[in-house]
Scaffold this motif. Structure first.
Motif, mmCIF file in Angstrom:
data_model
loop_
_atom_site.group_PDB
_atom_site.id
_atom_site.type_symbol
_atom_site.label_atom_id
_atom_site.label_comp_id
_atom_site.label_asym_id
_atom_site.label_seq_id
_atom_site.Cartn_x
_atom_site.Cartn_y
_atom_site.Cartn_z
ATOM 1 N N PHE A 403 37.479 94.888 90.032
ATOM 2 C CA PHE A 403 38.235 94.389 88.883
ATOM 3 C C PHE A 403 39.239 95.451 88.427
ATOM 4 O O PHE A 403 38.923 96.645 88.378
ATOM 5 N N GLU A 404 40.433 95.000 88.076
ATOM 6 C CA GLU A 404 41.447 95.906 87.550
ATOM 7 C C GLU A 404 41.384 95.952 86.031
ATOM 8 O O GLU A 404 40.732 95.114 85.403
ATOM 9 N N CYS A 405 42.063 96.934 85.446
ATOM 10 C CA CYS A 405 42.111 97.057 83.997
ATOM 11 C C CYS A 405 43.532 97.407 83.581
ATOM 12 O O CYS A 405 44.350 97.814 84.401
ATOM 13 N N CYS A 406 43.840 97.243 82.291
ATOM 14 C CA CYS A 406 45.179 97.583 81.805
ATOM 15 C C CYS A 406 45.129 97.927 80.325
ATOM 16 O O CYS A 406 44.193 97.547 79.611
ATOM 17 N N LEU A 407 46.124 98.672 79.866
ATOM 18 C CA LEU A 407 46.256 99.044 78.460
ATOM 19 C C LEU A 407 47.538 98.455 77.903
ATOM 20 O O LEU A 407 48.528 98.281 78.622
ATOM 21 N N SER A 408 47.527 98.183 76.600
ATOM 22 C CA SER A 408 48.753 97.725 75.942
ATOM 23 C C SER A 408 49.717 98.899 75.832
ATOM 24 O O SER A 408 49.315 100.072 75.887
ATOM 25 N N GLY A 409 50.999 98.598 75.668
ATOM 26 C CA GLY A 409 52.003 99.645 75.574
ATOM 27 C C GLY A 409 51.796 100.579 74.400
ATOM 28 O O GLY A 409 52.099 101.766 74.477
ATOM 29 N N ASP A 410 51.254 100.041 73.282
ATOM 30 C CA ASP A 410 51.016 100.878 72.104
ATOM 31 C C ASP A 410 49.675 101.605 72.166
ATOM 32 O O ASP A 410 49.351 102.399 71.279
ATOM 33 N N GLY A 411 48.880 101.321 73.208
ATOM 34 C CA GLY A 411 47.609 102.018 73.390
ATOM 35 C C GLY A 411 46.501 101.569 72.463
ATOM 36 O O GLY A 411 45.430 102.181 72.429
ATOM 37 N N LEU A 412 46.712 100.463 71.726
ATOM 38 C CA LEU A 412 45.712 100.014 70.751
ATOM 39 C C LEU A 412 44.681 99.071 71.356
ATOM 40 O O LEU A 412 43.643 98.817 70.751
ATOM 41 N N ARG A 413 44.976 98.530 72.544
ATOM 42 C CA ARG A 413 44.060 97.550 73.139
ATOM 43 C C ARG A 413 43.968 97.748 74.650
ATOM 44 O O ARG A 413 44.880 98.280 75.273
ATOM 45 N N VAL A 414 42.853 97.278 75.189
ATOM 46 C CA VAL A 414 42.623 97.333 76.633
ATOM 47 C C VAL A 414 42.162 95.953 77.096
ATOM 48 O O VAL A 414 41.653 95.162 76.288
ATOM 49 N N ALA A 415 42.330 95.671 78.375
ATOM 50 C CA ALA A 415 41.936 94.357 78.890
ATOM 51 C C ALA A 415 41.450 94.484 80.328
ATOM 52 O O ALA A 415 41.865 95.380 81.072
ATOM 53 N N THR A 416 40.573 93.559 80.717
ATOM 54 C CA THR A 416 40.085 93.488 82.091
ATOM 55 C C THR A 416 39.539 92.094 82.355
ATOM 56 O O THR A 416 39.324 91.313 81.424
ATOM 57 N N GLY A 417 39.294 91.774 83.620
ATOM 58 C CA GLY A 417 38.850 90.437 83.999
ATOM 59 C C GLY A 417 37.350 90.356 84.208
ATOM 60 O O GLY A 417 36.640 91.360 84.223
ATOM 61 N N SER A 418 36.884 89.113 84.398
ATOM 62 C CA SER A 418 35.467 88.855 84.635
ATOM 63 C C SER A 418 35.364 87.620 85.529
ATOM 64 O O SER A 418 36.330 87.238 86.187
ATOM 65 N N TYR A 419 34.192 86.991 85.512
ATOM 66 C CA TYR A 419 33.985 85.785 86.321
ATOM 67 C C TYR A 419 34.321 84.535 85.513
ATOM 68 O O TYR A 419 34.616 84.599 84.329
ATOM 69 N N SER A 420 34.257 83.371 86.182
ATOM 70 C CA SER A 420 34.631 82.080 85.578
ATOM 71 C C SER A 420 36.058 82.097 85.053
ATOM 72 O O SER A 420 36.387 81.420 84.073
ATOM 73 N N ASN A 421 36.921 82.902 85.700
ATOM 74 C CA ASN A 421 38.328 83.045 85.284
ATOM 75 C C ASN A 421 38.471 83.503 83.837
ATOM 76 O O ASN A 421 39.409 83.114 83.137
ATOM 77 N N LEU A 422 37.542 84.304 83.366
ATOM 78 C CA LEU A 422 37.618 84.859 82.018
ATOM 79 C C LEU A 422 38.215 86.254 82.071
ATOM 80 O O LEU A 422 38.075 86.968 83.058
#
Length: 513
Positions: A403-422
């Motif tokens: 799984f990949e991950c990413c950060l918002s440009g302002d550095g206040l939030r992070v995101a990543t994927g999971s199963y069931s297309n979540l």
């Protein structure tokens, strides 16, 4: 300031959770439509401006999208400012072009098939209106230039086809049955043609039988492979990363990291080599590598043992020793058969300012401060409810999903994927409790957790670990059984706005907040 009546501003609290909305989808499947393996998206990347988005797929194609909502549609900027034109429009993209980046190959020396799947895409600096990007499959990296070219095309002929007779002659043509009388040297006694005079002129109505092509200029996008960087990796390439100097980049496989110059394709420098003299002594492999966003001499790479090493290229030519090592000490009594497998880091990303590193292992997201190597500053539980099912995940090989991950440009939030297309979005600002679950569909909030759990502070104030986002065990965010076949591995955050692009099989979904 009258007699101590000084007003002290209250400290600003954490930002409010974002309200995510569906923006666009490209390649949406109809109900029951079967997905072709070659169409499954395997890489996503925004460029630095956020005006272009690139995706790669398992068929070796790279598809480019460009932003359309920032264009002024011919209205001068000064007029837009005068009428206070709203700028709160959400990002909208349109298909720009696509090209075949890699083809399937066969290594005859090793009797090994090299598939065309695009592993990573990285944008390079633009120049003279042209776009440049790097794409790689398991073995070969390519440097592409995408540019608009004006091409002359024959759009029509000067004759109306409906009036054409036989082999292109016209009924009223000079090739009629009654030949005109001619004089010596091919002249004609009919002075209306005036061929012999200095004042040359066409007959009235033109020469009807002369067929001339009518050309028009068309602007086409042309993708050209400028360079091919090959034969430098014995193992599968898992990462490529541009340097902030704009001249070099790295490529990493399981055991080595190579440094390249964009202009030189036949030579690279090996800067990290973790291959032991005896392969039986191999205990960990490189899983991801990335350059620091501003310091051209620093890069980080992660390993299958859950550690991240920061190295400085100024120290030595071969960076066998690291400047800093980031790893979380194992809790006593927590070791199991799956401990090392789920500790393996699948992706790392630097924050835009280079102060933090985000890492994704199988169960969690971790945020690391590069000035503090005692442990992560925050840990986010992505799908803790899968822990009782690790045995099933091991049996069907899902436990090895990257799984990949990413950060918002302002550095206040992070995101990543999971199963069931979540996919999950967490707030990482101090005091934030944001932990949002979204589904890659036109209704992203359909699987939203109604009661996001509060973070539980660690007793150790040294590590300041925040654990957040755990849900009820055994079920997904909506209380349904989990679908391991639909996994959201690839996603990217827009560099300047709260907009996320994510891949669900062959579909590209985009959301904004």
């Amino acid at each position: 300031m009258n007699g101590g009546d000084e007003v002290v501003a209250a400290p600003a609290g954490p930002p409010q959770p974002l309200d995510w909305k569906f923006s666009q989808v490209f390649g949406e499947r109809t109900a029951g439509e079967e997905v072709q393996e070659v169409d499954i998206i395997s890489a996503i990347e925004f460029d630095k401006t956020g005006d272009h988005l690139a995706t790669g797929d398992r068929g070796g194609r790279v598809v480019l999208f460009e932003r359309t909502d920032t264009k002024d549609h011919g209205v001068p900027r000064r007029d837009l400012e005068r009428i206070d034109y709203p700028i709160s429009r959400h990002p909208e993209f349109r298909y720009k072009t696509e090209f075949q980046s890699h083809e399937p190959e066969f290594d005859y020396l090793k009797s090994l098939e090299i598939e065309e799947k695009i592993n990573k895409i990285r944008w390079c600096q633009t120049a003279n209106g042209a776009l440049f990007l790097l794409s790689t499959n398991d073995k070969t990296i390519k440097f592409w230039k995408v540019q608009e070219k004006k091409v002359k095309k024959i759009s029509d002929m000067n004759l109306d086809p409906s009036k054409a007779v036989g082999n292109g002659s016209i009924a009223s043509s000079s090739n009629s049955c009654s030949p005109k009388p001619c004089v010596a040297n091919g002249g004609s006694p009919d002075r209306s043609y005036n061929y012999l005079g200095n004042d040359f002129s066409f007959p009235p109505g033109g020469i009807a039988s002369l067929r001339l092509p009518v050309t028009s200029l068309e602007t086409n996008l042309m993708a050209r492979c400028r360079r091919v960087y090959a034969h430098a990796h014995d193992y599968h390439i898992n990462s490529i990363s541009n340097n902030s100097d704009g001249e070099t980049f790295i490529s990493a496989d399981d055991l080595r990291i190579n440094l390249w110059n964009l202009e030189i394709s036949n030579q690279s420098f090996n800067i990290v080599d973790v291959k032991p003299a005896n392969m039986e002594d191999l205990t960990e492999v490189i899983t991801s590598a990335e350059f620091h966003p501003t310091h051209c001499n620093m890069l980080a790479y992660s390993s299958s043992k859950g550690s991240i090493r920061l190295i400085d290229l100024r120290q030595s030519a071969l960076c066998d020793s690291h400047t800093k090592l980031f790893e979380e000490p194992e809790a006593p009594g927590s070791r199991s058969f799956f401990t090392e497998i789920i500790a393996s880091i699948s992706d790392i990303k630097f924050a835009k300012d280079g102060r933090y590193i985000l890492s994704r292992d199988y169960m969690t997201l971790k945020l690391w401060d590069i000035n503090m190597d005692s442990g992560p500053v925050a840990t986010f539980q992505v799908h803790e409810y899968l822990r009782p099912r690790l045995c099933d995940l091991y049996e069907n090989d899902s436990i090895f999903d990257k799984f990949e991950c990413c950060l918002s440009g302002d550095g206040l939030r992070v995101a990543t994927g999971s199963y069931s297309n979540l996919f999950r979005v967490f707030g990482c600002a101090p005091g934030s409790t944001e932990a949002t679950t979204l589904e890659a569909s036109k209704n992203p909030m359909r699987r939203q957790v109604q009661t996001p759990s509060r973070p539980s502070r660690s007793l150790s104030s040294i590590t300041r670990v925040v654990r957040r986002g755990a849900e009820a065990p055994g079920v997904d965010a909506n209380g349904n059984s989990f679908d391991f076949t639909t996994k959201l591995l690839h996603l990217a955050w827009h560099p300047t706005e709260n907009s996320i692009a994510c891949a669900a099989a062959n579909s590209l979904y985009m959301y904004y907040a």
